[in-house]
Design a protein around this motif. Structure first.
Motif, PDB file in Angstrom:
ATOM      1  N   ALA A  73      -2.351  -5.322  -0.268  1.00 22.99           N
ATOM      2  CA  ALA A  73      -3.604  -5.651  -0.962  1.00 22.99           C
ATOM      3  C   ALA A  73      -4.549  -4.463  -1.012  1.00 22.99           C
ATOM      4  CB  ALA A  73      -4.284  -6.825  -0.269  1.00 22.99           C
ATOM      5  N   SER A  74      -4.609  -3.700   0.076  1.00 27.38           N
ATOM      6  CA  SER A  74      -5.507  -2.548   0.122  1.00 27.38           C
ATOM      7  C   SER A  74      -4.988  -1.553   1.136  1.00 27.38           C
ATOM      8  CB  SER A  74      -6.928  -2.971   0.507  1.00 27.38           C
ATOM      9  OG  SER A  74      -6.986  -3.379   1.864  1.00 27.38           O
ATOM     10  N   LEU A  75      -5.472  -0.329   1.024  1.00 32.71           N
ATOM     11  CA  LEU A  75      -5.074   0.723   1.943  1.00 32.71           C
ATOM     12  C   LEU A  75      -6.194   1.752   2.036  1.00 32.71           C
ATOM     13  CD1 LEU A  75      -1.578   2.300   2.252  1.00 32.71           C
ATOM     14  CD2 LEU A  75      -3.586   3.762   2.325  1.00 32.71           C
ATOM     15  N   SER A  76      -6.564   2.093   3.258  1.00 29.11           N
ATOM     16  CA  SER A  76      -7.555   3.148   3.509  1.00 29.11           C
ATOM     17  C   SER A  76      -6.909   4.214   4.382  1.00 29.11           C
ATOM     18  CB  SER A  76      -8.781   2.583   4.233  1.00 29.11           C
ATOM     19  OG  SER A  76      -9.408   1.576   3.482  1.00 29.11           O
ATOM     20  N   TYR A  77      -7.136   5.469   4.064  1.00 31.30           N
ATOM     21  CA  TYR A  77      -6.539   6.517   4.896  1.00 31.30           C
ATOM     22  C   TYR A  77      -7.401   7.768   4.875  1.00 31.30           C
ATOM     23  CZ  TYR A  77      -4.997   9.327   0.914  1.00 31.30           C
ATOM     24  OH  TYR A  77      -4.973  10.113  -0.208  1.00 31.30           O
ATOM     25  N   PHE A  90      -9.181   5.268  -0.669  1.00 31.42           N
ATOM     26  CA  PHE A  90      -9.578   3.875  -0.504  1.00 31.42           C
ATOM     27  C   PHE A  90      -9.067   3.128  -1.726  1.00 31.42           C
ATOM     28  CE2 PHE A  90     -12.638   6.618   1.598  1.00 31.42           C
ATOM     29  CZ  PHE A  90     -12.540   6.148   2.901  1.00 31.42           C
ATOM     30  N   ILE A  91      -7.957   2.414  -1.529  1.00 29.78           N
ATOM     31  CA  ILE A  91      -7.199   1.859  -2.649  1.00 29.78           C
ATOM     32  C   ILE A  91      -7.165   0.346  -2.528  1.00 29.78           C
ATOM     33  CG2 ILE A  91      -4.997   1.980  -3.874  1.00 29.78           C
ATOM     34  CD1 ILE A  91      -4.514   4.515  -1.894  1.00 29.78           C
ATOM     35  N   GLY A  92      -7.451  -0.341  -3.602  1.00 21.51           N
ATOM     36  CA  GLY A  92      -7.378  -1.792  -3.617  1.00 21.51           C
ATOM     37  C   GLY A  92      -8.683  -2.441  -3.180  1.00 21.51           C
ATOM     38  N   SER A  93      -8.658  -3.761  -3.068  1.00 20.14           N
ATOM     39  CA  SER A  93      -9.864  -4.518  -2.735  1.00 20.14           C
ATOM     40  C   SER A  93      -9.733  -5.171  -1.363  1.00 20.14           C
ATOM     41  CB  SER A  93     -10.137  -5.584  -3.794  1.00 20.14           C
ATOM     42  OG  SER A  93      -9.058  -6.485  -3.883  1.00 20.14           O
ATOM     43  N   ARG A  94     -10.871  -5.469  -0.773  1.00 19.66           N
ATOM     44  CA  ARG A  94     -10.898  -6.054   0.565  1.00 19.66           C
ATOM     45  C   ARG A  94     -10.236  -7.425   0.603  1.00 19.66           C
ATOM     46  NH1 ARG A  94     -13.920  -9.644   3.287  1.00 19.66           N
ATOM     47  NH2 ARG A  94     -15.241 -10.038   1.484  1.00 19.66           N
ATOM     48  N   THR A  95     -10.441  -8.202  -0.433  1.00 16.68           N
ATOM     49  CA  THR A  95      -9.833  -9.527  -0.522  1.00 16.68           C
ATOM     50  C   THR A  95      -8.723  -9.527  -1.560  1.00 16.68           C
ATOM     51  OG1 THR A  95     -11.460 -10.256  -2.147  1.00 16.68           O
ATOM     52  CG2 THR A  95     -11.971 -10.649   0.178  1.00 16.68           C
ATOM     53  N   LEU A  96      -7.780 -10.414  -1.392  1.00 15.55           N
ATOM     54  CA  LEU A  96      -6.618 -10.430  -2.269  1.00 15.55           C
ATOM     55  C   LEU A  96      -6.998 -10.708  -3.712  1.00 15.55           C
ATOM     56  CD1 LEU A  96      -3.571 -10.155  -2.349  1.00 15.55           C
ATOM     57  CD2 LEU A  96      -3.379 -12.585  -1.814  1.00 15.55           C
ATOM     58  N   GLU A  97      -7.941 -11.618  -3.915  1.00 16.26           N
ATOM     59  CA  GLU A  97      -8.317 -11.992  -5.268  1.00 16.26           C
ATOM     60  C   GLU A  97      -9.611 -11.336  -5.736  1.00 16.26           C
ATOM     61  OE1 GLU A  97      -6.248 -13.601  -7.021  1.00 16.26           O
ATOM     62  OE2 GLU A  97      -4.892 -14.109  -5.368  1.00 16.26           O
ATOM     63  N   GLY A 414      -4.041   5.708   8.827  1.00 16.78           N
ATOM     64  CA  GLY A 414      -3.814   4.837   7.674  1.00 16.78           C
ATOM     65  C   GLY A 414      -3.981   3.384   8.089  1.00 16.78           C
ATOM     66  N   LEU A 415      -4.716   2.614   7.292  1.00 17.78           N
ATOM     67  CA  LEU A 415      -4.983   1.212   7.617  1.00 17.78           C
ATOM     68  C   LEU A 415      -4.633   0.313   6.444  1.00 17.78           C
ATOM     69  CD1 LEU A 415      -8.496   1.601   9.335  1.00 17.78           C
ATOM     70  CD2 LEU A 415      -6.245   1.512  10.443  1.00 17.78           C
ATOM     71  N   GLN A 416      -3.886  -0.744   6.728  1.00 20.27           N
ATOM     72  CA  GLN A 416      -3.573  -1.772   5.748  1.00 20.27           C
ATOM     73  C   GLN A 416      -3.412  -3.088   6.501  1.00 20.27           C
ATOM     74  OE1 GLN A 416       0.429  -1.692   4.101  1.00 20.27           O
ATOM     75  NE2 GLN A 416       1.075  -0.161   5.584  1.00 20.27           N
ATOM     76  N   GLN A 417      -3.236  -4.185   5.777  1.00 20.22           N
ATOM     77  CA  GLN A 417      -3.111  -5.497   6.413  1.00 20.22           C
ATOM     78  C   GLN A 417      -1.937  -6.239   5.812  1.00 20.22           C
ATOM     79  OE1 GLN A 417      -6.363  -6.545   8.962  1.00 20.22           O
ATOM     80  NE2 GLN A 417      -4.863  -4.903   9.041  1.00 20.22           N
ATOM     81  N   ASN A 418      -0.750  -5.816   6.172  1.00 21.09           N
ATOM     82  CA  ASN A 418       0.456  -6.416   5.631  1.00 21.09           C
ATOM     83  C   ASN A 418       1.338  -6.889   6.768  1.00 21.09           C
ATOM     84  OD1 ASN A 418       3.318  -6.469   4.554  1.00 21.09           O
ATOM     85  ND2 ASN A 418       2.142  -6.203   2.680  1.00 21.09           N
ATOM     86  N   PHE A 419       1.601  -8.198   6.825  1.00 17.97           N
ATOM     87  CA  PHE A 419       2.354  -8.786   7.920  1.00 17.97           C
ATOM     88  C   PHE A 419       3.753  -9.211   7.469  1.00 17.97           C
ATOM     89  CE2 PHE A 419      -2.096  -9.121   8.836  1.00 17.97           C
ATOM     90  CZ  PHE A 419      -2.176  -8.765  10.173  1.00 17.97           C
ATOM     91  N   SER A 420       4.315  -8.481   6.533  1.00 11.63           N
ATOM     92  CA  SER A 420       5.624  -8.813   5.995  1.00 11.63           C
ATOM     93  C   SER A 420       6.708  -8.579   7.037  1.00 11.63           C
ATOM     94  CB  SER A 420       5.922  -7.939   4.774  1.00 11.63           C
ATOM     95  OG  SER A 420       4.874  -8.041   3.847  1.00 11.63           O
ATOM     96  N   PRO A 421       7.698  -9.472   7.108  1.00 10.32           N
ATOM     97  CA  PRO A 421       8.816  -9.257   8.041  1.00 10.32           C
ATOM     98  C   PRO A 421       9.519  -7.929   7.793  1.00 10.32           C
ATOM     99  CG  PRO A 421       8.862 -11.491   7.170  1.00 10.32           C
ATOM    100  CD  PRO A 421       7.811 -10.755   6.400  1.00 10.32           C
ATOM    101  N   ALA A 422       9.635  -7.554   6.529  1.00  7.26           N
ATOM    102  CA  ALA A 422      10.290  -6.288   6.204  1.00  7.26           C
ATOM    103  C   ALA A 422       9.393  -5.099   6.532  1.00  7.26           C
ATOM    104  CB  ALA A 422      10.670  -6.261   4.727  1.00  7.26           C
ATOM    105  N   GLY A 423       8.064  -5.317   6.530  1.00  2.00           N
ATOM    106  CA  GLY A 423       7.128  -4.248   6.857  1.00  2.00           C
ATOM    107  C   GLY A 423       6.955  -3.255   5.726  1.00  2.00           C
ATOM    108  N   VAL A 424       5.817  -2.598   5.728  1.00  2.00           N
ATOM    109  CA  VAL A 424       5.545  -1.523   4.776  1.00  2.00           C
ATOM    110  C   VAL A 424       4.971  -0.376   5.599  1.00  2.00           C
ATOM    111  CG1 VAL A 424       4.441  -0.880   2.607  1.00  2.00           C
ATOM    112  CG2 VAL A 424       5.006  -3.275   3.030  1.00  2.00           C
ATOM    113  N   ASN A 425       5.846   0.275   6.387  1.00  2.00           N
ATOM    114  CA  ASN A 425       5.410   1.323   7.304  1.00  2.00           C
ATOM    115  C   ASN A 425       5.449   2.671   6.589  1.00  2.00           C
ATOM    116  OD1 ASN A 425       5.433   3.417   9.349  1.00  2.00           O
ATOM    117  ND2 ASN A 425       5.645   1.767  10.834  1.00  2.00           N
TER     118      ASN A 425
END
Length: 441
Positions: A73-77, A90-97, A414-425
């Motif tokens: 949804a977003s990424l800050s680094y 600073f990419i994307g928005s704080r909330t998903l929608e 780098g900060l993001q909020q993704n809890f996917s089982p596959a991960g986005v590391n």
């Protein structure tokens, strides 16, 4: 020859030329008006001069692509060199929608990036004379006096056990060699026990300790390495010694002095409006919100301060923490640790991994080791990370990551909020990009 070196040479030649011209006749003639001397300023340093910018541009693009693809949804680094920001994104928005752009004040759950903060707190108490790193943990956690060790640690079913030969030490907690499991999704019996006993959902830290004490260790303390609940137990020890919550101690001794105004174990009502959405994604499921206590992160939802995974923070705050470590324990006149304590934290404490050795359940990635709460690069080539030996790093379960490179004075967060089982590391790829771009001195 690098651009930085060329600038230095050109500047030096210009200064020599001016000096030589002035030396020919230093006294003005009587009938001539005195002329103000020519002052030549050295070119101002640009932090980006240390890097080949087209590679950094590609790094920008690859990080932005993770958001544009719908996986994140977003990424800050930020990339920092010599204490100055080279690049920030600073990419994307704080909330998903929503359409609110993220910033360095957006609050993220940093999960295991909490571990080095807890290690700093332990080292502060060691400097205060409140503990010794080789103290047995039973000195502070008497619930651990009857620990058992599994005879078959990797078994999917319960195995026979034997009494622990000696209690784990605080140093072994710091290096994850104490023998504890974690409940991090692995399906062996010991890790499943952490999940089935709901250790990390206990209503208090005292209950976390009691539930953990009832689960066998994976191995005799000090004989192997395995990622574990050890940092959470460090937090319990801090609370027992100080008679304060872990959050209160960290606020008093770390966050307050470093002016980390948005780092804590929960968000206040006022901060809630800056908390990034918790999201998940899989190849078969579009990005979506994750609910439960994870979504709220208020005090009622997260009553326990977990030293291994509990903090929320911002890019601006974690930058100050990383700068303190890079500066050997001091930032803006505030000294949190002695240089020798920081050196302990960032030095590999484990035997070097033989890449040719047979695979074992506790084998770490070749070319890396572990210090206190951080991984450490021990071999640049074997690690495949391109970072020099001595670089230390860690990640968080939501895809956050950071590293600190003392040799080149480089920090990346780098900060993001993704809890996917596959991960986005993205740590490994961003590391390689930065070190392909950096000019050697």
């Amino acid at each position: 020859m690098t651009r930085k070196t060329l600038l230095r040479i050109c500047s030096g030649l210009l200064l020599i030329s001016v000096a030589a011209c002035g030396a020919q006749d230093s006294k003005p003639k009587a009938d001539e008006q005195a002329v103000e001397p020519l002052v030549v300023e050295a070119p101002k340093s640009n932090p980006e001069d240390s890097f080949f910018t087209p590679i950094l541009d590609k790094l920008d693009d690859s990080l932005a692509a993770s958001v544009k693809s719908g996986r994140v949804a977003s990424l800050s680094y930020t990339l920092i060199k010599d204490g100055e920001r080279v690049r920030s994104g600073f990419i994307g928005s704080r909330t998903l929608e929503g359409e609110e752009p993220v910033s360095d004040k957006t609050i993220y759950r940093i999960y295991s990036m909490t571990k080095p903060v807890t290690a700093v707190a332990i080292l502060m108490l060691q400097e205060d004379g409140k503990l010794d790193l080789d103290d047995p943990i039973t000195k502070y956690l008497p619930e651990m006096k009857s620990l058992q060790v599994a005879n078959s640690p990797g078994s999917a079913t319960k195995s026979a056990t034997h009494p622990v030969p000696q209690p784990p030490t605080i140093r072994q907690l710091l290096t994850h060699t104490a023998g504890f499991g974690y409940g991090d999704g692995k399906q062996d019996y010991i890790n499943r026990q952490f999940t089935e006993r709901k250790v990390l959902a206990a209503p208090s830290m005292d209950e976390v300790v009691r539930r953990t004490a009832a689960i066998p260790l994976k191995y005799d303390p000090g004989t192997a390495w395995s990622y574990s609940i050890a940092s959470d137990l460090q937090g319990a020890i801090i609370e027992r010694i100080t008679d304060k919550s872990l959050g209160d101690f960290m606020q008093e001794r770390i966050f307050g002095p470093l002016k980390m105004t948005d780092t804590a174990f929960y968000v206040s009502p006022e901060q809630k409006a800056r908390l990034a959405d918790a999201t998940a994604w899989t190849p078969d499921t579009p990005i979506h919100l994750v609910g439960g206590p994870l979504a709220k992160m208020d005090r009622a939802s997260v009553p326990v301060d977990y030293g291994g995974q509990g903090l929320v923070s911002t890019l601006a705050d974690y930058e100050r923490f990383a700068l303190m470590l890079l500066n050997d324990g001091t930032l803006d006149g505030q000294t949190l640790l002695k240089p020798e304590s920081v050196a302990l934290l960032r030095t590999n404490a484990l035997p070097i991994v033989d890449p040719e050795a047979p695979q074992t359940m506790f084998k770490r990635k070749a070319g890396t080791g572990y210090g206190f709460g951080v991984g450490v690069v021990t071999d640049t080539i074997q690690s495949g990370l391109a970072a020099p030996e001595g670089t230390y790093f860690w990640d968080g379960a939501s895809g956050t990551w950071f590293w600190i490179d003392p040799r080149n004075k480089v920090i990346f967060i780098g900060l993001q909020q993704n809890f996917s089982p596959a991960g986005v590391n993205m740590r490994a790829s961003s590391m390689r990009s930065v070190y392909h771009a950096i000019y050697s001195e």
